[in-house]
Design a protein around this motif. Structure first.
Motif, PDB file in Angstrom:
ATOM      1  N   ASP A 191      -7.960   1.746   2.183  1.00 35.80           N
ATOM      2  CA  ASP A 191      -8.445   0.400   1.909  1.00 35.80           C
ATOM      3  C   ASP A 191      -9.267  -0.046   3.111  1.00 35.80           C
ATOM      4  O   ASP A 191      -9.342   0.649   4.137  1.00 35.80           O
ATOM      5  CB  ASP A 191      -7.268  -0.557   1.667  1.00 35.80           C
ATOM      6  CG  ASP A 191      -7.668  -1.849   0.967  1.00 35.80           C
ATOM      7  OD1 ASP A 191      -8.857  -2.011   0.621  1.00 35.80           O
ATOM      8  OD2 ASP A 191      -6.790  -2.712   0.772  1.00 35.80           O
ATOM      9  N   SER A 192      -9.910  -1.183   3.007  1.00 36.47           N
ATOM     10  CA  SER A 192     -10.652  -1.797   4.108  1.00 36.47           C
ATOM     11  C   SER A 192     -10.526  -3.305   3.948  1.00 36.47           C
ATOM     12  O   SER A 192     -10.148  -3.797   2.882  1.00 36.47           O
ATOM     13  CB  SER A 192     -12.125  -1.358   4.087  1.00 36.47           C
ATOM     14  OG  SER A 192     -12.691  -1.514   2.798  1.00 36.47           O
ATOM     15  N   TRP A 236     -16.183   8.268  -0.690  1.00 35.53           N
ATOM     16  CA  TRP A 236     -15.074   7.745   0.120  1.00 35.53           C
ATOM     17  C   TRP A 236     -15.186   8.285   1.540  1.00 35.53           C
ATOM     18  O   TRP A 236     -15.675   9.398   1.760  1.00 35.53           O
ATOM     19  CB  TRP A 236     -13.759   8.190  -0.531  1.00 35.53           C
ATOM     20  CG  TRP A 236     -12.496   7.867   0.205  1.00 35.53           C
ATOM     21  CD1 TRP A 236     -12.176   6.706   0.828  1.00 35.53           C
ATOM     22  CD2 TRP A 236     -11.370   8.742   0.382  1.00 35.53           C
ATOM     23  NE1 TRP A 236     -10.915   6.784   1.385  1.00 35.53           N
ATOM     24  CE2 TRP A 236     -10.404   8.030   1.112  1.00 35.53           C
ATOM     25  CE3 TRP A 236     -11.089  10.045  -0.022  1.00 35.53           C
ATOM     26  CZ2 TRP A 236      -9.171   8.597   1.478  1.00 35.53           C
ATOM     27  CZ3 TRP A 236      -9.867  10.602   0.330  1.00 35.53           C
ATOM     28  CH2 TRP A 236      -8.922   9.870   1.067  1.00 35.53           C
ATOM     29  N   ASP A 237     -14.721   7.498   2.525  1.00 39.84           N
ATOM     30  CA  ASP A 237     -14.807   7.966   3.914  1.00 39.84           C
ATOM     31  C   ASP A 237     -13.782   9.047   4.232  1.00 39.84           C
ATOM     32  O   ASP A 237     -13.806   9.643   5.323  1.00 39.84           O
ATOM     33  CB  ASP A 237     -14.697   6.796   4.908  1.00 39.84           C
ATOM     34  CG  ASP A 237     -13.340   6.096   4.883  1.00 39.84           C
ATOM     35  OD1 ASP A 237     -12.373   6.631   4.311  1.00 39.84           O
ATOM     36  OD2 ASP A 237     -13.241   4.992   5.467  1.00 39.84           O
ATOM     37  N   LYS A 239     -10.682   8.815   4.872  1.00 40.30           N
ATOM     38  CA  LYS A 239      -9.627   8.429   5.825  1.00 40.30           C
ATOM     39  C   LYS A 239      -8.865   7.183   5.371  1.00 40.30           C
ATOM     40  O   LYS A 239      -7.644   7.195   5.318  1.00 40.30           O
ATOM     41  CB  LYS A 239     -10.245   8.163   7.199  1.00 40.30           C
ATOM     42  CG  LYS A 239     -10.980   9.351   7.805  1.00 40.30           C
ATOM     43  CD  LYS A 239     -11.672   8.939   9.105  1.00 40.30           C
ATOM     44  CE  LYS A 239     -12.484  10.092   9.684  1.00 40.30           C
ATOM     45  NZ  LYS A 239     -13.199   9.683  10.931  1.00 40.30           N
ATOM     46  N   ASN A 240      -9.575   6.131   5.081  1.00 40.96           N
ATOM     47  CA  ASN A 240      -8.950   4.839   4.826  1.00 40.96           C
ATOM     48  C   ASN A 240      -8.668   4.626   3.344  1.00 40.96           C
ATOM     49  O   ASN A 240      -9.556   4.804   2.505  1.00 40.96           O
ATOM     50  CB  ASN A 240      -9.854   3.716   5.344  1.00 40.96           C
ATOM     51  CG  ASN A 240     -10.070   3.797   6.841  1.00 40.96           C
ATOM     52  OD1 ASN A 240      -9.144   3.615   7.625  1.00 40.96           O
ATOM     53  ND2 ASN A 240     -11.301   4.097   7.250  1.00 40.96           N
ATOM     54  N   SER A 268       0.854  -1.186   0.000  1.00 41.56           N
ATOM     55  CA  SER A 268       0.000   0.000   0.000  1.00 41.56           C
ATOM     56  C   SER A 268       0.892   1.238   0.000  1.00 41.56           C
ATOM     57  O   SER A 268       1.133   1.866   1.037  1.00 41.56           O
ATOM     58  CB  SER A 268      -0.921  -0.006   1.223  1.00 41.56           C
ATOM     59  OG  SER A 268      -1.795   1.097   1.189  1.00 41.56           O
ATOM     60  N   HIS A 275     -14.643   1.159   2.760  1.00 42.71           N
ATOM     61  CA  HIS A 275     -14.142   2.530   2.813  1.00 42.71           C
ATOM     62  C   HIS A 275     -14.726   3.407   1.714  1.00 42.71           C
ATOM     63  O   HIS A 275     -14.526   4.617   1.701  1.00 42.71           O
ATOM     64  CB  HIS A 275     -12.613   2.550   2.750  1.00 42.71           C
ATOM     65  CG  HIS A 275     -12.045   1.975   1.491  1.00 42.71           C
ATOM     66  ND1 HIS A 275     -12.355   0.711   1.041  1.00 42.71           N
ATOM     67  CD2 HIS A 275     -11.182   2.485   0.570  1.00 42.71           C
ATOM     68  CE1 HIS A 275     -11.700   0.460  -0.080  1.00 42.71           C
ATOM     69  NE2 HIS A 275     -10.988   1.530  -0.388  1.00 42.71           N
TER      70      HIS A 275
END
Length: 357
Positions: free
Chosen positions: A212-213, A206-207, A209-210, A66, A219
């Motif tokens: 990925d999830s 998109w949230d 923040k993340n 990542s 996310h």
């Protein structure tokens, strides 16, 4: 806008672009590799459960950290030469009446150019300040590989198939997933003499923040009003996922021209058809797409903010390359299997469509 022809949609998009209200990249990415690895769902697993067809940067591997993928890749199979992202989907196989399988190859999409198979990528946003480009390390998944029934989204389905009744994309007059005659969420029930075009649309919110999830889905989210159709990006995002991101849409054209004349593998009432996803899904509802972001620097944000349209982005100062160059960007298969000949079972699956014990 939903029911406009492709030509009319392009005209509307061009008019909105001139007013500074729409950005819509549409470009081709040649085939990078056909392989049985999946760095998103099955990282590090060689081989992974089923075959994928992959396009984009040559950093694609069984394990992808990542991080900023653009710094790991040396080339890309996409015509925007600063897009080192990777995009991949399950392959489609033809199952003959004798039980053998043949992978259906991809062919260049309409008005794309001389690509070596691959797929077409769309990024859509409503102009400057309307969306936030993805960050290095971002990745997401669209669809459900285990689905075997319709999603219930109606015309807002996030994946569909278009069955071209004749060569040269005959009948391609409506927006993706909007034609009640030749579009379907599951596999077509009749032969497709001009090929089959798959569409996979990713979530729009998109949230914030993340990157990925755990399931590569949570996310991101659909707007409050539900899944957004192709090129419709104005809906409000939910409070849990307040950040609007560009709408990513993949199109893959499967070359069924050499298979459409095999009439005995289709039934007149549609109860029998020979198409199967590489995951073993004979319904087609399990179509899915994977995405790992890899645009260099702020190039994607510039494209979304500068009303770029189609395969070039002069206002955003984005660089492009020809397919002569893009076609050369490939990676070696990590799994040494036969992906082009007739085989007696799907790679990774037994004759019953199950993973061997």
């Amino acid at each position: 806008m939903f029911w406009l022809t492709a030509a009319a949609l392009a005209g509307v998009a061009q008019a909105q672009m001139q007013m500074g209200s729409l950005s819509m990249l549409r470009f081709g990415c040649a085939q990078t590799v056909i392989d049985r690895i999946d760095p998103l769902v099955d990282p590090g697993k060689i081989p992974s459960p089923h075959v994928h067809q992959v396009v984009g940067g040559d950093a694609f591997n069984a394990t992808m950290a990542s991080t900023d993928i653009s710094k790991l890749a040396k080339c890309t199979s996409c015509t925007f030469s600063e897009d080192f992202s990777n995009y991949w989907t399950a392959a489609i196989y033809y199952k003959a009446s004798n039980g053998s399988y043949k992978r259906i190859p991809q062919m260049p999409n309409q008005q794309i150019g001389d690509s070596n198979g691959g797929l077409t990528v769309y990024y859509t946003a409503m102009g400057k300040g309307s969306s936030t480009a993805f960050k290095p390390g971002f990745r997401m998944f669209s669809g459900d590989a285990a689905r075997r029934v319709p999603s219930g989204f109606g015309k807002n389905m996030q994946s569909c198939y278009r069955c071209f009744p004749g060569v040269n994309f005959q009948g391609n007059t409506m927006s993706p997933c909007m034609d009640p005659k030749i579009d379907s969420e599951g596999f077509p029930k009749t032969p497709c003499p001009g090929g089959i075009r798959s569409s996979v649309i990713f979530p729009l919110c998109w949230d914030g923040k993340n990157l990925d999830s755990p399931n590569h889905i949570d996310h991101v989210a659909h707007p409050e009003s539900g899944p957004a159709s192709f090129a419709v990006t104005t809906a409000k995002c939910p409070a849990s996922h307040p950040v609007k991101i560009p709408q990513v849409h993949l199109e893959i054209v499967w070359d069924t021209r050499n298979f459409a004349s095999i009439k005995e593998d289709w039934s007149a009432d549609g109860s029998k058809q020979p198409l199967v996803l590489s995951s073993g899904d004979e319904t087609g509802y399990g179509q899915h797409g994977d995405y790992v972001f890899g645009w260099e620097g702020d190039t994607l944000q510039r494209a979304m903010d500068n009303s770029c349209f189609g395969p070039t982005c002069p206002k955003g100062n984005l660089k492009t390359q020809t397919f002569a160059a893009a076609n050369k960007c490939t990676v070696k298969s990590a799994v040494h299997e036969e992906y082009d000949a007739w085989v007696d079972h799907l790679p990774g699956l037994d004759n019953m469509g199950n993973m061997p014990m």
